[in-house]
Design a protein around this motif. Structure first.
Motif, PDB file in Angstrom:
ATOM      1  N   CYS A  82       0.268   1.706   0.237  1.00 14.56           N
ATOM      2  CA  CYS A  82       0.644   2.735   1.054  1.00 14.56           C
ATOM      3  C   CYS A  82       2.029   3.469   0.178  1.00 14.56           C
ATOM      4  O   CYS A  82       2.707   3.146  -0.281  1.00 14.56           O
ATOM      5  CB  CYS A  82       1.009   2.568   2.335  1.00 14.56           C
ATOM      6  SG  CYS A  82       2.318   1.455   2.858  1.00 14.56           S
ATOM      7  N   ASP A  92       5.068   2.137  -1.182  1.00 12.01           N
ATOM      8  CA  ASP A  92       6.048   1.688  -0.368  1.00 12.01           C
ATOM      9  C   ASP A  92       5.849  -0.172  -0.619  1.00 12.01           C
ATOM     10  O   ASP A  92       7.042  -0.764  -0.239  1.00 12.01           O
ATOM     11  CB  ASP A  92       5.620   1.789   0.861  1.00 12.01           C
ATOM     12  CG  ASP A  92       5.766   3.399   1.666  1.00 12.01           C
ATOM     13  OD1 ASP A  92       6.461   3.939   0.728  1.00 12.01           O
ATOM     14  OD2 ASP A  92       5.250   3.770   2.210  1.00 12.01           O
ATOM     15  N   ASP A 121       4.867   6.330   1.706  1.00  5.66           N
ATOM     16  CA  ASP A 121       5.300   7.278   2.904  1.00  5.66           C
ATOM     17  C   ASP A 121       4.331   6.749   4.124  1.00  5.66           C
ATOM     18  O   ASP A 121       4.170   7.807   5.026  1.00  5.66           O
ATOM     19  CB  ASP A 121       5.187   8.764   2.650  1.00  5.66           C
ATOM     20  CG  ASP A 121       6.412   9.316   1.709  1.00  5.66           C
ATOM     21  OD1 ASP A 121       7.467   8.341   1.394  1.00  5.66           O
ATOM     22  OD2 ASP A 121       6.303  10.233   1.092  1.00  5.66           O
ATOM     23  N   GLU A 122       4.154   5.631   4.042  1.00  3.09           N
ATOM     24  CA  GLU A 122       3.375   5.298   5.373  1.00  3.09           C
ATOM     25  C   GLU A 122       1.815   5.705   5.411  1.00  3.09           C
ATOM     26  O   GLU A 122       1.348   5.683   6.426  1.00  3.09           O
ATOM     27  CB  GLU A 122       3.803   5.376   6.641  1.00  3.09           C
ATOM     28  CG  GLU A 122       5.205   4.520   6.641  1.00  3.09           C
ATOM     29  CD  GLU A 122       5.967   4.500   7.926  1.00  3.09           C
ATOM     30  OE1 GLU A 122       5.316   4.977   8.932  1.00  3.09           O
ATOM     31  OE2 GLU A 122       7.162   4.281   8.142  1.00  3.09           O
ATOM     32  N   ARG A 123       1.270   6.495   4.342  1.00  4.95           N
ATOM     33  CA  ARG A 123       0.038   6.854   4.131  1.00  4.95           C
ATOM     34  C   ARG A 123      -0.811   6.094   3.342  1.00  4.95           C
ATOM     35  O   ARG A 123      -0.169   5.523   2.223  1.00  4.95           O
ATOM     36  CB  ARG A 123      -0.046   8.386   3.923  1.00  4.95           C
ATOM     37  CG  ARG A 123       0.588   9.444   4.689  1.00  4.95           C
ATOM     38  CD  ARG A 123       0.691  10.715   4.203  1.00  4.95           C
ATOM     39  NE  ARG A 123       1.877  10.824   3.432  1.00  4.95           N
ATOM     40  CZ  ARG A 123       2.132  11.831   2.769  1.00  4.95           C
ATOM     41  NH1 ARG A 123       1.400  12.910   2.892  1.00  4.95           N
ATOM     42  NH2 ARG A 123       3.196  11.873   1.765  1.00  4.95           N
TER      43      ARG A 123
END
Length: 90
Positions: free
Chosen positions: A38, A16, A40-42
């Motif tokens: 990160c 990201d 997918d915001e993980r």
């Protein structure tokens, strides 16, 4: 390696955002350089060190709600368990 991962990770989706240098971890007589980004915001945590002219990497992709425990219990432990890399390649 960092540039390659940033562009090619997860089926060429990339991260990201570019990996950010966040510090170092000293374990077993070697220094690991730590990065975070990160996907997918993980959280994605990446560590690099060199051993016998080779680059070694530890990479962890984790759910956000489990990140802190996994970082402590898995990611850091992976580096700590190499104990000076004496057993690598044997």
């Amino acid at each position: 390696w960092l540039q390659y991962l940033a562009q090619e990770f997860f089926g060429k989706r990339g991260f990201d955002r570019p990996p950010e240098l966040v510090g170092e971890h000293h374990a077993g007589g070697t220094t690991w350089v730590l990065y975070q980004t990160c996907l997918d915001e993980r959280p994605v945590d990446i560590a690099f060190t060199t051993y016998r002219d080779q680059t070694l990497m530890v990479l962890m992709f984790s759910p956000a709600d489990e990140h802190d425990a996994l970082y402590r219990d898995v990611f850091l432990n992976a580096m700590d368990s190499m104990d000076g890399l004496g057993g690598m390649g044997q």
